[in-house]
Structure formats: structure tokens, C-alpha cells
Design a protein around this motif. Structure first.
Motif, mmCIF file in Angstrom:
data_model
loop_
_atom_site.group_PDB
_atom_site.id
_atom_site.type_symbol
_atom_site.label_atom_id
_atom_site.label_comp_id
_atom_site.label_asym_id
_atom_site.label_seq_id
_atom_site.Cartn_x
_atom_site.Cartn_y
_atom_site.Cartn_z
ATOM 1 N N GLY A 240 0.795 -1.232 0.000
ATOM 2 C CA GLY A 240 0.000 0.000 0.000
ATOM 3 C C GLY A 240 0.819 1.270 0.000
ATOM 4 N N HIS A 241 2.081 1.185 0.425
ATOM 5 C CA HIS A 241 2.932 2.374 0.460
ATOM 6 C C HIS A 241 3.907 2.444 -0.710
ATOM 7 N N SER A 243 3.530 3.691 -3.635
ATOM 8 C CA SER A 243 3.539 5.027 -4.258
ATOM 9 C C SER A 243 4.430 5.977 -3.485
ATOM 10 N N ARG A 252 6.289 8.002 -10.928
ATOM 11 C CA ARG A 252 4.851 7.901 -10.625
ATOM 12 C C ARG A 252 4.365 6.540 -11.086
ATOM 13 N N VAL A 253 3.599 5.879 -10.230
ATOM 14 C CA VAL A 253 3.060 4.571 -10.598
ATOM 15 C C VAL A 253 1.541 4.631 -10.520
ATOM 16 N N PRO A 254 0.861 3.923 -11.430
ATOM 17 C CA PRO A 254 -0.598 3.983 -11.459
ATOM 18 C C PRO A 254 -1.223 3.127 -10.358
ATOM 19 N N LEU A 255 -1.145 3.613 -9.140
ATOM 20 C CA LEU A 255 -1.691 2.889 -7.990
ATOM 21 C C LEU A 255 -2.629 3.786 -7.211
ATOM 22 N N SER A 256 -3.656 3.182 -6.660
ATOM 23 C CA SER A 256 -4.489 3.841 -5.658
ATOM 24 C C SER A 256 -4.525 2.945 -4.433
ATOM 25 N N SER A 257 -4.333 3.530 -3.260
ATOM 26 C CA SER A 257 -4.306 2.751 -2.023
ATOM 27 C C SER A 257 -5.638 2.899 -1.295
ATOM 28 N N PRO A 345 -4.976 0.134 -12.277
ATOM 29 C CA PRO A 345 -6.170 0.322 -13.103
ATOM 30 C C PRO A 345 -6.716 -0.975 -13.703
ATOM 31 N N PHE A 401 0.725 0.166 -19.270
ATOM 32 C CA PHE A 401 -0.353 1.160 -19.271
ATOM 33 C C PHE A 401 -0.152 2.160 -20.405
ATOM 34 N N ARG A 402 1.123 2.487 -20.674
ATOM 35 C CA ARG A 402 1.426 3.380 -21.794
ATOM 36 C C ARG A 402 1.212 2.661 -23.122
ATOM 37 N N LEU A 406 -2.838 -3.903 -21.394
ATOM 38 C CA LEU A 406 -3.408 -4.181 -20.077
ATOM 39 C C LEU A 406 -3.725 -5.668 -19.933
ATOM 40 N N ALA B 40 -1.460 8.088 -21.484
ATOM 41 C CA ALA B 40 -1.475 7.111 -20.389
ATOM 42 C C ALA B 40 -1.532 7.832 -19.044
ATOM 43 N N TYR B 44 -4.491 6.913 -16.608
ATOM 44 C CA TYR B 44 -4.199 5.977 -15.522
ATOM 45 C C TYR B 44 -3.441 6.554 -14.334
ATOM 46 N N LEU B 45 -2.669 7.599 -14.530
ATOM 47 C CA LEU B 45 -1.819 8.054 -13.426
ATOM 48 C C LEU B 45 -2.564 9.058 -12.560
ATOM 49 N N ASN B 48 -1.426 9.431 -5.429
ATOM 50 C CA ASN B 48 -1.831 8.487 -4.377
ATOM 51 C C ASN B 48 -1.247 9.029 -3.079
#
Lengths: 417, 95
Positions: A240-241, A243, A252-257, A345, A401-402, A406, B40, B44-45, B48
Motif C-alpha cells: 500500500g505504500h 507510491s 509515478r506509478v498507477p496505484l491507488s491505495s 487500473p 499502461f502506456r 493491459l 497514459a 491511468y496516473l 496516491n
């Protein structure tokens, strides 16, 4: 430091009031430099350190944990293990882990209590039935065990399940007989003990506060609350940490916690023979060897790092449990807790290299990382050792993602997120 | 459960709301002019943030309107809520 036990030594200590046990791993001061660092002392991180030492001969390794090992999501999950994911890439990834689970206790000489008691995923709508049958066919094509059960067969497999006269009757189920549960703490402790025996330093209460960079831009180590530690390779396995750590490296990483909650009931005698999951009404449940029913809820709606969530989320899970298993309505819940899950995502993990040379990332396991622990650790160690991904984790890049590649388990995964 | 102050309706319990993700993310004005990396990032980014985070909520079981909020993700404490289109308040000023 005692690392093996005989029946006689167990009996002698038991009769002696359980005194005289020694620590199972050292608690060393951090060295100024190592060959590789792992950030995050959960199952995935400890396992990666173990495989680096065991399979790749990289023994000057430290695992840096800001709290205590196994105190994050490794100790907070509902311990469910399965590999019946839809897409080829996911099936290969999770089945790699499932194959490793069966031999893990022997490998570590530590009982992780892997119990392949069967994971039953219930279908409640025509859409569920179609999706799950598609899963069964896709899994079989990939050599992953999964089978379709009628409602009556599902009830025979899990006799306490109510299949009719409920709001969403059970229309069938997908059963992976080789799935099941394991003792999550034992996984962390087993890997820690085995890694320590190979010379890995496990350093608790050591929070990473910065990523050190060489003039070339490559990683040079980390700054921590216990001083700078230098290493040419750093693997981030911080769940979870992730990011927060990656921000220190400017990536930057496409994460949501999100908070994800679970709860356990008071212990009762053996009543629940398997794992049951219901995607549509969102409940999952199994019984621990202590007798507690272990129940998983959904994620909260908002980003948070609080390790707690709203009571309406757990109440919703319990309503679903009481509907499917009316006999549990009078059970009392003993405790509930939350963990912080890092969700991508497409709901597939990120396991590979990063734009920063020498910095490797293993994150995005979201709501289902425990099941992957040995496989994830094994592949992460491979990636760090070879500076290139293993074929199994090669599709799980940060760049997908780019590039539009996916692995969209978001719609296909077995639980609502 | 959060108690959320809708700028139009006042304080209501969280189940009346739907979370709408990070606030102040602007869609590129000319999407076909973006390269793959920029597109992207838009798709997606998201931040957080561990700390003060600007996010959208929709009062779906109330007035139905979107609004923005500043919330500390280490405590879930709301620092401010404000209407869509208004600038993000400074955290200190909003306390």
C-alpha cells in the motif's frame, strides 16, 4: 540459534513451561552497504530476499521494514489461495505461485499450514454463470484446475450453504479443489527464518525516507531512519505504500491505495470445510484452524492510508454471509481490522524493472496478494538478480499502461473490487 | 463511516456519496495531439498522496452534484469541501 526441532525437544520445552526458546532470526544492525536491498518485510519481500540468497547466490541482502515483519498486509489478509484467473498471463502468474505453495513447508522446513481445501466461487445470476463457465474453460485450456458445480453439487461440497429461498439464489459455482488457505504469519516467519539462515539481514523499525542516486541516475541505496544504506540494487515491495517509496525516486506509478477490511468470529468447532467466495453479493469466508470464521469485506470507496475502514462496509459483508449461511447469524464477531491495498487500473500487479536503473518494483497486488506470495517473491528475486524479468512476469510491466497491453482482470477477476 | 459536508446540502453520511477520484485532473484539450505517455498519464496516473489529497465526491443520493474535498489520507479528516470550479483552498486557510 536453534533452527531445527525434534519431537523430544518440543516435549522437553513443553514440560518445562515453554521457557528457553531462542529467537528464530537475528536482529542485526544495518551494515553500511549490501549487494541488494528489499524495501518491505512482508511475505513478498522476505521471500524475495530468501530466493535471492537461495537461488541466485546473492547473500549480502537486507530486508528493510518500517514496522515489524508480517505486520502489514501479510498479517491482515484472509489467507485465501487460488489461481483461477481468466487471462493467460494471470493464470501463468498465479498458478506459478500455487505450484510453489504445495512444497513450501518442506522448502522452508517451517509449517506454513497450506491447506488445499477447495475454493468455491458462487454464481447468483445468469451473467455470473456465463462468466464463471468461461473462466472454467479458459482455466482448463491453461492447465489450471477449475470445475463447474451445479447448485446441488455446491451444497454437497459446502453443506452449510443455503442455495434457495434467498434473495440471490445460488445458480452454481466454480470450484478450484487445489485452492485453499495457509497460515499467513507462518509464511512471513518461515521466509524470515530461512532467509536469515542464508545470511540475509532482516532489519525492523527501519523506515526508508529517501532513495539515493548515483551521478549516472542509477540507484545507489536508500536513506532510512537508521542511516544511509548503500546498494546497487533496490527492490521495492511495499504494498500500500509503494507510491510513497516510488515518489522518492521520482517515479509515478498507477496505484491507488484503499482500505480493505476483514473480520473474524468467535472460535467454533469445525463447521466450514472449504473457502466460499461470492462475487455478486460480496462475501468470502473460510474457517481457520483455531475455529474462527475468517470473513473478508470489500474495499472502501476512497484512497486512504489509515488501515481502517467504514463499519458499513463490514456490515454489508456480514449481511451477505448471514444470507448464504443462516446458521452463522448468532455468531459474534471478535475483531475486525483493515489493511491498505495498492490497486492498479487493470487489477493486475506490476512486477519488474522501473525507469531508474537498479530499482525494481513489485506492487499492485491489490486485494489478492497473499495467494501469490511464493511465486511473486520467486519472480521478483529472479528479476533483481538478472536485471530482466522472468518470462512469467514479463507482461506485468509498468509500461503496459502506456503501451496499451493491459491485463484486464478488473472486469474478469473473481471478486468485486 | 465518514461524515461529508456537501457544499449544497450540508453534512450527510458517507453512503449517500460516491467517490469520484482525484480532483483537478483536466482532460487534454486536444487528445489526438498527445503522445502515448501523456495519454497514459491522463488515463491511468493519479496521485496516491499520503497526506492532504484533493478529491471529487458526488452526492448521488442527495442533490446529485459533484464537488471537491481536501482530506488527509493519514487520518481521513476532511479539511474542506468546496464547489466544483472553485480553486483548491490552501490547507492552512481551510482549517
Amino acid at each position: 540459534m536453534q533452527r531445527s526441532f525434534s519431537a523430544w525437544s518440543l516435549l522437553r520445552r513443553g514440560l518445562g513451561g515453554q521457557r528457553g526458546w531462542s529467537a528464530q532470526w537475528r536482529s542485526p544492525e544495518p551494515q553500511p552497504s549490501y549487494d541488494a536491498l528489499i524495501v518491505g518485510g512482508g511475505g513478498h519481500g522476505l521471500g524475495a530476499a530468501y530466493y535471492l540468497a537461495r537461488e541466485h547466490g546473492i547473500r549480502r541482502v537486507a530486508v528493510l521494514e518500517k514496522g515489524w515483519i508480517g505486520g502489514g498486509n501479510t498479517g491482515r489478509n484472509t489467507t485465501i489461495i487460488r489461481s483461477n484467473y481468466l487471462f493467460d498471463e494471470s493464470a501463468a502468474l498465479y498458478d506459478h505461485a500455487l505450484q510453489m505453495w504445495s512444497g513450501l513447508s518442506q522448502e522452508l522446513n517451517y509449517n506454513v499450514m497450506f491447506s488445499p481445501r477447495g475454493v468455491l466461487m458462487l454464481a447468483h445470476t445468469v451473467h455470473d454463470v456465463q462468466v464463471f463457465r468461461r473462466h472454467v474453460f479458459a482455466n482448463r485450456a491453461n492447465g489450471v484446475q477449475n470445475e463447474w458445480l451445479s447448485p446441488q453439487q455446491a451444497q454437497a461440497f459446502c453443506p452449510v450453504l443455503k442455495i434457495t429461498d434467498i434473495r440471490y439464489p445460488v445458480l452454481g459455482g466454480a470450484l478450484q479443489r487445489g485452492g485453499g488457505t495457509a497460515r499467513h504469519d507462518a509464511v512471513a516467519w518461515g521466509y524470515a527464518r530461512a532467509a536469515d539462515a542464508l545470511g540475509v539481514d532482516i532489519i525492523e523499525n527501519c523506515e526508508v525516507t529517501g532513495i539515493l542516486r548515483a551521478d549516472s541516475g542509477a540507484v545507489a541505496g536508500v536513506q532510512t531512519t537508521r542511516g544511509a544504506i548503500r546498494a546497487p540494487k533496490v527492490g521495492v515491495s511495499a504494498a500500500g505504500h509503494s507510491s510513497v517509496i516510488m515518489d522518492m525516486a521520482g517515479v509515478r506509478v498507477p496505484l491507488s491505495s484503499y482500505p480493505l477490511q476483514a473480520l473474524v468470529s468467535e472460535p467454533v468447532k469445525p463447521i466450514f470445510p472449504c473457502v466460499v467466495m461470492s462475487n455478486s453479493i460480496h462475501a468470502y469466508i473460510s474457517q481457520s484452524d483455531k475455529g474462527e470464521l475468517v470473513i473478508g469485506a470489500g474495499t472502501d470507496a476512497y484512497n486512504s492510508y489509515t488501515q481502517r475502514g467504514g463499519p458499513h462496509i463490514t456490515a454489508h459483508a456480514l449481511e451477505a454471509i448471514c444470507e448464504l449461511f443462516p446458521m452463522f447469524r448468532r455468531l459474534r464477531m471478535l475483531r475486525c481490522w483493515g489493511g491498505i491495498v495498492d490497486v492498479t487500473p487493470d487489477r493486475s500487479p506490476i512486477l519488474g524493472k522501473t525507469p531508474v536503473p537498479g530499482l525494481y518494483l513489485n506492487c499492485g497486488w491489490g486485494t489478492g496478494g497473499f495467494k501469490a506470495t511464493p511465486g511473486s517473491a520467486h519472480l521478483f528475486a529472479w528479476t533483481i538478480a538478472h536485471d530482466a524479468p522472468h518470462p512469467v512476469n514479463a507482461p506485468f510491466t509498468l509500461e503496459r499502461f502506456r503501451d496499451g497491453n493491459l491485463i484486464d482482470e478488473a472486469a474478469a477477476a473473481a471478486v468485486a473490487h | 463511516m465518514l461524515l461529508i459536508n456537501c457544499p449544497w446540502c450540508g453534512e450527510r453520511p458517507e453512503p449517500e456519496f460516491v467517490h469520484g477520484g482525484q480532483a483537478h485532473v483536466a482532460r487534454p484539450t486536444d487528445p489526438s495531439a498527445t503522445d502515448a505517455q501523456q495519454w497514459a498519464e491522463f488515463l491511468y496516473l493519479r496521485d496516491n498522496t499520503r497526506g492532504v489529497y484533493a478529491e471529487r465526491w458526488r452526492h448521488s443520493h442527495g442533490c446529485g452534484r459533484f464537488f471537491n474535498a481536501l482530506r488527509d489520507t493519514t487520518t481521513d479528516h476532511f479539511i474542506a469541501t468546496y464547489k466544483a470550479g472553485e480553486p483548491r483552498p490552501a490547507p492552512e486557510a481551510a482549517r
